[in-house]
Design a protein around this motif. Structure first.
Motif, PDB file in Angstrom:
ATOM      1  N   PRO A   1    -134.092  17.317  28.494  1.00 53.02           N
ATOM      2  CA  PRO A   1    -133.887  15.863  28.664  1.00 53.02           C
ATOM      3  C   PRO A   1    -132.458  15.421  28.332  1.00 53.02           C
ATOM      4  O   PRO A   1    -131.911  14.540  29.014  1.00 53.02           O
ATOM      5  N   ILE A   2    -131.857  16.003  27.268  1.00 48.93           N
ATOM      6  CA  ILE A   2    -130.492  15.615  26.898  1.00 48.93           C
ATOM      7  C   ILE A   2    -129.517  15.978  28.025  1.00 48.93           C
ATOM      8  O   ILE A   2    -128.624  15.198  28.376  1.00 48.93           O
ATOM      9  N   TYR A   3    -129.694  17.177  28.596  1.00 49.95           N
ATOM     10  CA  TYR A   3    -128.866  17.614  29.720  1.00 49.95           C
ATOM     11  C   TYR A   3    -128.963  16.607  30.860  1.00 49.95           C
ATOM     12  O   TYR A   3    -127.940  16.194  31.435  1.00 49.95           O
ATOM     13  N   ASN A   4    -130.170  16.196  31.207  1.00 50.06           N
ATOM     14  CA  ASN A   4    -130.371  15.298  32.348  1.00 50.06           C
ATOM     15  C   ASN A   4    -129.800  13.905  32.094  1.00 50.06           C
ATOM     16  O   ASN A   4    -129.273  13.266  33.008  1.00 50.06           O
ATOM     17  N   VAL A   5    -129.901  13.423  30.830  1.00 46.53           N
ATOM     18  CA  VAL A   5    -129.340  12.104  30.514  1.00 46.53           C
ATOM     19  C   VAL A   5    -127.818  12.130  30.661  1.00 46.53           C
ATOM     20  O   VAL A   5    -127.218  11.249  31.297  1.00 46.53           O
ATOM     21  N   ILE A   6    -127.170  13.164  30.081  1.00 40.77           N
ATOM     22  CA  ILE A   6    -125.709  13.285  30.182  1.00 40.77           C
ATOM     23  C   ILE A   6    -125.285  13.474  31.644  1.00 40.77           C
ATOM     24  O   ILE A   6    -124.315  12.871  32.114  1.00 40.77           O
TER      25      ILE A   6
ATOM     26  N   ALA B   1    -125.382   4.187  42.722  1.00 36.95           N
ATOM     27  CA  ALA B   1    -125.028   5.187  41.711  1.00 36.95           C
ATOM     28  C   ALA B   1    -126.246   5.596  40.893  1.00 36.95           C
ATOM     29  O   ALA B   1    -126.443   6.780  40.587  1.00 36.95           O
ATOM     30  N   PHE B   2    -127.100   4.619  40.530  1.00 36.24           N
ATOM     31  CA  PHE B   2    -128.302   4.932  39.764  1.00 36.24           C
ATOM     32  C   PHE B   2    -129.266   5.794  40.585  1.00 36.24           C
ATOM     33  O   PHE B   2    -129.858   6.748  40.070  1.00 36.24           O
ATOM     34  N   PHE B   3    -129.423   5.464  41.855  1.00 38.62           N
ATOM     35  CA  PHE B   3    -130.316   6.265  42.706  1.00 38.62           C
ATOM     36  C   PHE B   3    -129.752   7.669  42.889  1.00 38.62           C
ATOM     37  O   PHE B   3    -130.494   8.657  42.890  1.00 38.62           O
ATOM     38  N   LEU B   4    -128.421   7.781  43.024  1.00 35.00           N
ATOM     39  CA  LEU B   4    -127.791   9.084  43.171  1.00 35.00           C
ATOM     40  C   LEU B   4    -127.979   9.914  41.898  1.00 35.00           C
ATOM     41  O   LEU B   4    -128.176  11.132  41.966  1.00 35.00           O
ATOM     42  N   ALA B   5    -127.939   9.246  40.737  1.00 38.20           N
ATOM     43  CA  ALA B   5    -128.180   9.949  39.472  1.00 38.20           C
ATOM     44  C   ALA B   5    -129.607  10.481  39.410  1.00 38.20           C
ATOM     45  O   ALA B   5    -129.840  11.607  38.949  1.00 38.20           O
ATOM     46  N   VAL B   6    -130.571   9.681  39.884  1.00 37.21           N
ATOM     47  CA  VAL B   6    -131.966  10.136  39.920  1.00 37.21           C
ATOM     48  C   VAL B   6    -132.106  11.341  40.840  1.00 37.21           C
ATOM     49  O   VAL B   6    -132.784  12.330  40.516  1.00 37.21           O
ATOM     50  N   VAL B   7    -131.437  11.271  41.993  1.00 31.27           N
ATOM     51  CA  VAL B   7    -131.462  12.394  42.933  1.00 31.27           C
ATOM     52  C   VAL B   7    -130.855  13.642  42.288  1.00 31.27           C
ATOM     53  O   VAL B   7    -131.353  14.762  42.461  1.00 31.27           O
ATOM     54  N   GLY B   8    -129.792  13.456  41.512  1.00 30.19           N
ATOM     55  CA  GLY B   8    -129.118  14.578  40.880  1.00 30.19           C
ATOM     56  C   GLY B   8    -129.979  15.292  39.851  1.00 30.19           C
ATOM     57  O   GLY B   8    -129.920  16.525  39.730  1.00 30.19           O
TER      58      GLY B   8
ATOM     59  N   ALA C   1    -119.990  16.181  38.652  1.00 29.53           N
ATOM     60  CA  ALA C   1    -120.816  16.172  37.441  1.00 29.53           C
ATOM     61  C   ALA C   1    -121.336  17.570  37.121  1.00 29.53           C
ATOM     62  O   ALA C   1    -121.350  17.988  35.956  1.00 29.53           O
ATOM     63  N   GLN C   2    -121.754  18.315  38.146  1.00 33.16           N
ATOM     64  CA  GLN C   2    -122.229  19.683  37.916  1.00 33.16           C
ATOM     65  C   GLN C   2    -121.112  20.563  37.363  1.00 33.16           C
ATOM     66  O   GLN C   2    -121.330  21.359  36.447  1.00 33.16           O
ATOM     67  N   ALA C   3    -119.914  20.411  37.910  1.00 31.68           N
ATOM     68  CA  ALA C   3    -118.781  21.217  37.438  1.00 31.68           C
ATOM     69  C   ALA C   3    -118.476  20.912  35.975  1.00 31.68           C
ATOM     70  O   ALA C   3    -118.209  21.818  35.176  1.00 31.68           O
TER      71      ALA C   3
ATOM     72  N   GLY D   1    -126.907  12.510  34.371  1.00 33.93           N
ATOM     73  CA  GLY D   1    -127.083  11.256  35.103  1.00 33.93           C
ATOM     74  C   GLY D   1    -125.955  10.272  34.839  1.00 33.93           C
ATOM     75  O   GLY D   1    -125.461   9.611  35.762  1.00 33.93           O
ATOM     76  N   ILE D   2    -125.518  10.173  33.566  1.00 30.37           N
ATOM     77  CA  ILE D   2    -124.411   9.272  33.224  1.00 30.37           C
ATOM     78  C   ILE D   2    -123.124   9.712  33.927  1.00 30.37           C
ATOM     79  O   ILE D   2    -122.371   8.887  34.459  1.00 30.37           O
ATOM     80  N   LEU D   3    -122.875  11.021  33.950  1.00 32.61           N
ATOM     81  CA  LEU D   3    -121.677  11.539  34.626  1.00 32.61           C
ATOM     82  C   LEU D   3    -121.706  11.228  36.121  1.00 32.61           C
ATOM     83  O   LEU D   3    -120.673  10.880  36.708  1.00 32.61           O
ATOM     84  N   VAL D   4    -122.869  11.358  36.749  1.00 32.51           N
ATOM     85  CA  VAL D   4    -122.985  11.047  38.179  1.00 32.51           C
ATOM     86  C   VAL D   4    -122.638   9.582  38.440  1.00 32.51           C
ATOM     87  O   VAL D   4    -121.894   9.253  39.385  1.00 32.51           O
ATOM     88  N   ILE D   5    -123.146   8.683  37.583  1.00 31.66           N
ATOM     89  CA  ILE D   5    -122.859   7.249  37.747  1.00 31.66           C
ATOM     90  C   ILE D   5    -121.363   6.978  37.585  1.00 31.66           C
ATOM     91  O   ILE D   5    -120.752   6.257  38.385  1.00 31.66           O
TER      92      ILE D   5
END
Length: 448
Positions: A312-317, A375-382, A279-281, A319-323
């Motif tokens: 906030p937009i960056y974090n929403v996108i 996946a949701f918890f991992l997105a929060v961590v991300g 997701a970071q890449a 988080g979705i990518l991480v999931i």
């Protein structure tokens, strides 16, 4: 405290375990010393501007995995990342290419051939990345390259030294795995990340105490929150869903085989840290691509969104990518059909579920259900580092509030402690914890 001291004594009294720990510490020390040796032809006093540039965006992620060697232009500047990239590529080939699938099933001989392919691919990847690194040095070093050294000579020597450095780091990792304790590659990455923590803590403490007594209270709250996040990550990494498996009895001659109950431990976070890395890449690609565009002003808002991890937009996108990548990578590495076939061959069955495809569907459905909350918890961590930075926490310390840094640190430490505990239990000592056993990211199945 008495229990802790007794455990340390038990660890030190086991000669093999003591040698393994000391070997690991020695090899890690060699790696850390090498990360400060600057490349030939580089003036280390003129690297300030290069250090700032190489700590941004995807280069900052690369620098983190290299333990800061990338920004210091050291002989280990590329770190272990080319080897990891080659390993991931070979791992994907074992899933998609029949020839590699066959090698994987050939046992030890097949594993050795796969390791040879991985090493050859590592050399190729390192040579390509070394050439790109030389070009980046010439562009961003701000006069750090000594002119008398010669452009062609600098390119040749740097490519050779960086390739040799990466292969040496790979060798250190393999030696830690064989002669030391824990997974060598993971420990090398973890030590590079962990080396940044004391400085980040000191910077945050200095910035908060400069405001007086209230700043110290905020610092203590941050530490408490950091501990809570770490505990949550431990629960995520150790979390499993156990599926009971019964094995039918077989009588051969006068001996009985099977007839036991075991379980399959399905990991809540089977994908590990890979979804966050992917997701970071992906998040770095838009800003990097648009930065080369001719009409940069019209794209400034777009660049700002994808360059600011507190947005906030960056974090929403993100988080979705991480999931999405959590489900994608779990599907790549987890094959319920293979598990169902192995159970059927060994006369194993899940109570109430027919063998074969029905078993595969049942295991897949269970895996999907437990992967969703993971996946949701991992997105929060991300997205936690971005939230921490938005709350006015020092950027260096904010990276440890989640994301790749904390996930790798917690996972590797748990894996290493699990191996130490296994050594203690093999010699009839108590484990590291009286309340339960430590489970790393690759815990074997246990009998019930």
């Amino acid at each position: 405290m008495k229990k802790f001291i007794e455990t340390i004594k038990n660890i030190w009294s086991i000669e093999d375990l003591r040698k393994r720990i000391l070997t690991t510490l020695l090899l890690v020390l060699i790696y850390r010393i090498g990360s400060y040796i600057v490349l030939p032809g580089i003036d280390p006093t003129a690297l300030n501007s290069f250090s700032k540039t190489s700590n941004q965006g995807i280069l900052g992620l690369f620098n983190m995995f290299a333990g800061g060697s990338f920004s210091r232009a050291s002989i280990f500047a590329l770190g272990i990342m080319p080897y990891i990239s080659a390993s991931i590529a070979i791992q994907l080939l074992t899933i998609a290419v029949p020839k590699f699938q066959k090698l994987q099933k050939e046992g030890e001989s097949g594993r050795q051939k796969i390791n040879q392919y991985t090493r050859v691919l590592t050399v190729i990847v390192t040579a390509l990345q070394a050439s790109a690194y030389v070009a980046f040095l010439k562009q961003q070093s701000g006069g750090a390259i000594i002119e008398e050294y010669g452009a062609s000579m600098f390119w040749l020597s740097t490519t050779i030294v960086l390739t040799a450095g990466t292969m040496f780091v790979m060798w250190l990792g393999e030696k830690i795995t064989d002669k030391g304790i824990g997974n060598g590659t993971s420990i090398i990455i973890m030590m590079g990340i962990l080396a940044r923590l004391p400085e980040a803590l000191l910077q945050e403490f200095s910035s908060k105490t400069a405001d007086g007594g209230s700043g110290l209270v905020f610092f203590l709250v941050e530490i408490a929150f950091f501990i809570v996040i770490t505990i949550g990550l431990i629960l995520l990494i150790q979390g499993t869903r156990k599926i009971n498996v019964n094995y039918a009895k077989r009588i051969v001659g006068n001996k009985q085989y099977g007839g036991v109950r075991q379980f399959i431990p399905l990991k809540v976070n089977a994908a590990g840290v890979m979804p966050i890395i992917f997701a970071q890449a992906i998040m770095f690609i838009p800003a990097t691509t648009i930065s080369f565009a001719t009409n940069a002003e019209s794209a400034s808002g777009f660049i700002r969104v994808f360059s600011d991890h507190t947005n906030p937009i960056y974090n929403v996108i993100y988080g979705i990518l991480v999931i999405v990548f959590t489900f994608f990578y779990t599907a790549l590495i987890f094959n319920p059909s293979t598990m169902a076939d192995e159970m059927k061959k060994n006369n194993g069955f899940i109570p109430g579920v027919k063998p074969g495809q029905a078993t595969a569907d049942y295991i897949g459905a269970v895996m999907d259900r437990i992967t969703l909350p993971g996946a949701f918890f991992l997105a929060v961590v991300g997205i936690m580092p971005g939230i921490a930075a938005a709350l006015n926490i020092n950027s260096n310390f904010a990276t440890f509030f989640g994301g790749t840094s904390l996930l790798i640190m917690v996972g590797v430490i748990l894996d290493t402690l699990q191996q130490i505990e296994s050594q203690l239990l093999m010699r009839h000592y108590d484990g590291l914890m009286s309340s339960g056993r430590i489970k790393g990211r690759t815990s074997p199945a246990s009998a019930q």
